[in-house]
Design an enzyme around this catalytic site. Structure first.
Site, PDB file in Angstrom:
ATOM      1  N   GLU A   1      86.354   0.592 153.086  1.00  0.00           N
ATOM      2  CA  GLU A   1      87.029  -0.561 152.471  1.00  0.00           C
ATOM      3  C   GLU A   1      85.937  -1.525 152.021  1.00  0.00           C
ATOM      4  OE1 GLU A   1      90.404  -1.490 152.167  1.00  0.00           O
ATOM      5  OE2 GLU A   1      90.897   0.586 152.697  1.00  0.00           O
TER       6      GLU A   1
ATOM      7  N   ASP B   1      80.536   1.405 157.688  1.00  0.00           N
ATOM      8  CA  ASP B   1      79.780   0.129 157.763  1.00  0.00           C
ATOM      9  C   ASP B   1      80.045  -0.745 159.000  1.00  0.00           C
ATOM     10  OD1 ASP B   1      78.785   0.749 155.273  1.00  0.00           O
ATOM     11  OD2 ASP B   1      79.931  -0.770 154.182  1.00  0.00           O
TER      12      ASP B   1
ATOM     13  N   THR C   1      82.639   6.492 141.564  1.00  0.00           N
ATOM     14  CA  THR C   1      83.286   5.866 142.717  1.00  0.00           C
ATOM     15  C   THR C   1      82.402   4.796 143.345  1.00  0.00           C
ATOM     16  OG1 THR C   1      84.480   7.914 143.104  1.00  0.00           O
ATOM     17  CG2 THR C   1      84.377   6.377 144.956  1.00  0.00           C
TER      18      THR C   1
ATOM     19  N   CYS D   1      61.618  37.696 125.467  1.00  0.00           N
ATOM     20  CA  CYS D   1      62.926  37.079 125.206  1.00  0.00           C
ATOM     21  C   CYS D   1      64.004  38.154 125.083  1.00  0.00           C
ATOM     22  CB  CYS D   1      62.881  36.245 123.938  1.00  0.00           C
ATOM     23  SG  CYS D   1      61.701  34.885 124.044  1.00  0.00           S
TER      24      CYS D   1
HETATM   25  C1  LIG Z   1      79.819  10.816 154.532  1.00  0.00           C
HETATM   26  C2  LIG Z   1      79.209   9.682 153.815  1.00  0.00           C
HETATM   27  N1  LIG Z   1      77.984   9.818 153.302  1.00  0.00           N
HETATM   28  C3  LIG Z   1      77.414   8.787 152.646  1.00  0.00           C
HETATM   29  C4  LIG Z   1      78.094   7.589 152.522  1.00  0.00           C
HETATM   30  C5  LIG Z   1      77.463   6.407 151.848  1.00  0.00           C
HETATM   31  O1  LIG Z   1      77.242   5.373 152.786  1.00  0.00           O
HETATM   32  P1  LIG Z   1      76.404   4.072 152.352  1.00  0.00           P
HETATM   33  O2  LIG Z   1      75.108   4.544 151.839  1.00  0.00           O
HETATM   34  O3  LIG Z   1      76.377   3.120 153.457  1.00  0.00           O
HETATM   35  O4  LIG Z   1      77.272   3.477 151.197  1.00  0.00           O
HETATM   36  P2  LIG Z   1      78.733   2.883 151.317  1.00  0.00           P
HETATM   37  O5  LIG Z   1      79.685   4.004 151.488  1.00  0.00           O
HETATM   38  O6  LIG Z   1      78.747   1.983 152.479  1.00  0.00           O
HETATM   39  O7  LIG Z   1      78.943   2.184 150.022  1.00  0.00           O
HETATM   40  C6  LIG Z   1      79.374   7.502 153.076  1.00  0.00           C
HETATM   41  N2  LIG Z   1      80.090   6.383 152.995  1.00  0.00           N
HETATM   42  N3  LIG Z   1      79.905   8.545 153.724  1.00  0.00           N
HETATM   43  C1  LIG Z   2      80.432   6.792 149.177  1.00  0.00           C
HETATM   44  C2  LIG Z   2      79.468   7.545 148.383  1.00  0.00           C
HETATM   45  N1  LIG Z   2      78.182   7.663 148.788  1.00  0.00           N
HETATM   46  C3  LIG Z   2      77.434   8.375 147.966  1.00  0.00           C
HETATM   47  S1  LIG Z   2      78.307   8.924 146.625  1.00  0.00           S
HETATM   48  C4  LIG Z   2      79.726   8.188 147.217  1.00  0.00           C
HETATM   49  C5  LIG Z   2      81.011   8.234 146.490  1.00  0.00           C
HETATM   50  C6  LIG Z   2      81.556   9.628 146.353  1.00  0.00           C
HETATM   51  O1  LIG Z   2      82.782   9.562 145.701  1.00  0.00           O
HETATM   52  P1  LIG Z   2      83.341  10.762 144.826  1.00  0.00           P
HETATM   53  O2  LIG Z   2      83.657  11.868 145.755  1.00  0.00           O
HETATM   54  O3  LIG Z   2      84.579  10.197 144.181  1.00  0.00           O
HETATM   55  O4  LIG Z   2      82.307  11.085 143.808  1.00  0.00           O
HETATM   56 MG   LIG Z   3      77.428   1.549 154.050  1.00  0.00          MG
END
Ligand SMILES: Cc1ncc(COP(=O)(O)OP(=O)(O)O)c(N)n1
Ligand SMILES: Cc1ncsc1CCOP(=O)(O)O
Ligand SMILES: [Mg+2]
Length: 524
Positions: A41, A71, A137, A433
């Protein structure tokens, strides 16, 4: 606690399609097979985050699926979540650990090997590797790393029990490529994939989740089966396989889409026809999708790089269609632009076969053992070609072909040595090629053979393409080198000018018995 990380849903309420309620979407996703849920969120205030986490927890508990909080340690504590996910600029792991109850699962985001080393030191439970592909995203602050990048981070986890999932732009069309292309040379594979939009933005989250889960399960099954029962190749199996493919090509005339260089376009198209297949030398990006839907194969030869966008699109569509992609990185060591482009292409799609001379393969492998001058290889080649070719095939997760006076072909396990050919091949332009064209044609034959009605995809699913690409690669090399021997022996061949048409003639007239009697094959 032990978590099944295979299908990891990260929520994103802002992506819900019109008319879809969050909890309805989450429940359908859980029914579709999501195995772990992270509540993310980014825009909610604390109270709203807390309420969403509480209601999600109840739903996840109903499906016995663990809940992770993105977070916020306070929210995780408040809802007694199973874990937290922390990014590189979030709460440090040691502080989070001091605040959370023992046994709380801790995951961290990793984008490079230093992050992985730190995660190992911090004794986290899992890492989220990404972003693998582009995504809208999240606003990314580091470059996307591609499936090959995921592989090098996975290798850094060797010897630990830390689980790994990939995140970023993963969906049902690229999941197989993500899983396959990210296995490290040491054999380390992902434990799962994480998605936001592919499920959350879907009007049918149950089917979206189910599609991902089915592919995951099938891939894991085939990965395990394949590694337990490696394919056995001996000289007879190989030769007979090649002859069978010759017949399939002549009977079914697969379409061989070629994006190749201006020097060899004409002779490549003629070689394709001579083998009984149908060439199309198409380069416009607008037609790449349509062409991928026609059974056959794709050759990407970047001898003159003028169509990079089309090369990227064509390979991606071919991956989606599970068609063979043969990559010929002509002169890759000659310029920085070629090196960068090769890496860009190999990150964009999964090659089924990479074919090059010793200089080109050395450049791809970043080895200094063999040098190149322009498109030519210099010197006597690798001291241990068997190990070299096996390693590069393992690293690139495909069949590797290294051409030269001796041709070497490997799928990462077996190595095939071929001793056919004639020195006159070196006197005409583009013979390398044309080998690529012949390999693409035989691989297309292998793909048609494997997709014949009533044939199950079998373990080939794991190779991103159906069909035996090793036999395809051997077939392509053998057809051209044996035809070259026959052409050079002809009394009407007086030099390179008469050799080229004679070579096309000999490909056209190549008989299975000629190939069987002349083929000099050794298996390592
Ligand atoms: C499973 C998973 N992997 C990576 C992320 C990214 O986390 P973060 O770098 O802290 O970025 P935010 O999601 O907090 O914007 C994730 N959420 N989950
Ligand atoms: C939270 C996050 N961290 C690295 S990419 C990402 C978003 C991934 O979203 P999607 O699966 O829609 O590409
Ligand atoms: Mg984070």
């Amino acid at each position: 606690m032990a978590i099944d990380f295979s299908l990891y849903l990260v929520t994103g309420r802002e992506l819900l399609p019109p008319g879809k309620e969050y909890l309805e979407s989450l429940e359908e996703a859980l029914q579709g097979g999501v195995t772990v849920v992270q509540i993310r969120e980014k825009k909610s205030d604390t109270l709203e985050f807390l309420e969403i986490a509480q209601s999600s927890k109840i739903l996840c508990a109903k499906y016995k699926v663990p809940l992770i909080i993105n977070d916020r340690i306070d929210i995780a504590l408040a809802v007694q979540a199973d874990g937290v996910h922390l990014g590189q600029t979030d709460m440090p792991v040691h502080v989070a650990k001091s605040l959370l109850p023992a046994g709380t699962v801790i995951g961290v985001s990793c984008n490079d090997t230093d992050h992985v080393k730190k995660a190992i030191e911090d004794e986290v439970d899992y890492i989220g590797i990404g972003a693998v592909w582009g995504t809208t995203t999240k606003k990314l602050t580091s470059p996307v790393i591609g499936a090959r990048g995921v592989g090098s981070l996975l290798q850094a986890l060797d010897g630990t029990n830390i689980k790994a999932i990939a995140i970023g732009g993963i969906n049902s069309t690229n999941i197989l490529r993500t899983l396959h292309g990210s296995v490290s040379s040491s054999g380390h594979r992902l434990d799962g994939i994480a998605v936001v939009s592919d499920i959350m933005a879907s009007p049918a989250p149950r089917s979206a989740a189910q599609r991902l889960k089915d592919t995951l399960d099938a891939w894991v099954h085939h990965f395990d089966v394949q590694s337990r029962v490696p394919q056995v190749y001996d000289v007879e199996t190989i030769k007979n396989g090649v002859v069978k493919l010759m017949q399939v090509i002549r009977d079914r005339s697969p379409l061989i889409h070629q994006i190749t260089n201006v020097v060899v376009t004409n002779q490549s198209a003629n070689a394709t026809l001579a083998l009984g297949a149908s060439p199309i030398m198409a380069t416009a990006p607008e037609e790449m999708r349509d062409l991928s839907r026609i059974p056959g194969g794709l050759l990407i030869n970047f001898g003159t790089i003028t169509n990079k966008g089309s090369m990227i699109l064509a390979g991606q569509y071919a991956n989606e269609a599970q068609k063979p992609v043969v990559f010929d990185p002509v002169g890759v060591g000659a310029t920085q632009f070629r090196k960068t482009t090769a890496s860009e292409l190999l990150n964009a799609w999964q090659a089924s076969v990479i074919k090059g001379n010793a200089g080109e393969m050395a450049s791809l492998a970043k080895s200094n053992e063999v040098q190149a001058k322009g498109v030519d290889s210099v010197g006597s080649g690798f001291a241990d070609p068997v190990s070299f070719i096996r390693e590069i095939a393992k690293r690139e997760r495909c069949v590797a072909v290294m051409t030269g006076p001796t041709d070497w072909i490997s799928d990462g396990a077996v190595v095939v040595q071929l001793e056919n050919g004639h020195k006159m091949l070196g006197d005409i332009t583009g013979s390398g090629c044309v080998v690529g064209t012949c390999v693409a044609t035989f691989c297309a034959g292998a793909s048609l053979l494997a997709t014949a009605p009533g044939t199950s995809p079998g373990p080939e699913l794991a190779k991103l393409v159906r069909g035996d690409m090793l036999i395809g690669a051997v077939g392509g090399v053998l057809a051209l080198t044996v035809a070259a021997e026959c052409a050079a022996e002809r009394s009407d061949v007086h030099g390179s000018g008469t050799f080229l048409p004679a070579l096309i003639d000999e490909l056209y007239n190549l008989k299975p018995e000629t190939l069987l009697s002349r083929a000099k094959v050794q298996v390592w």
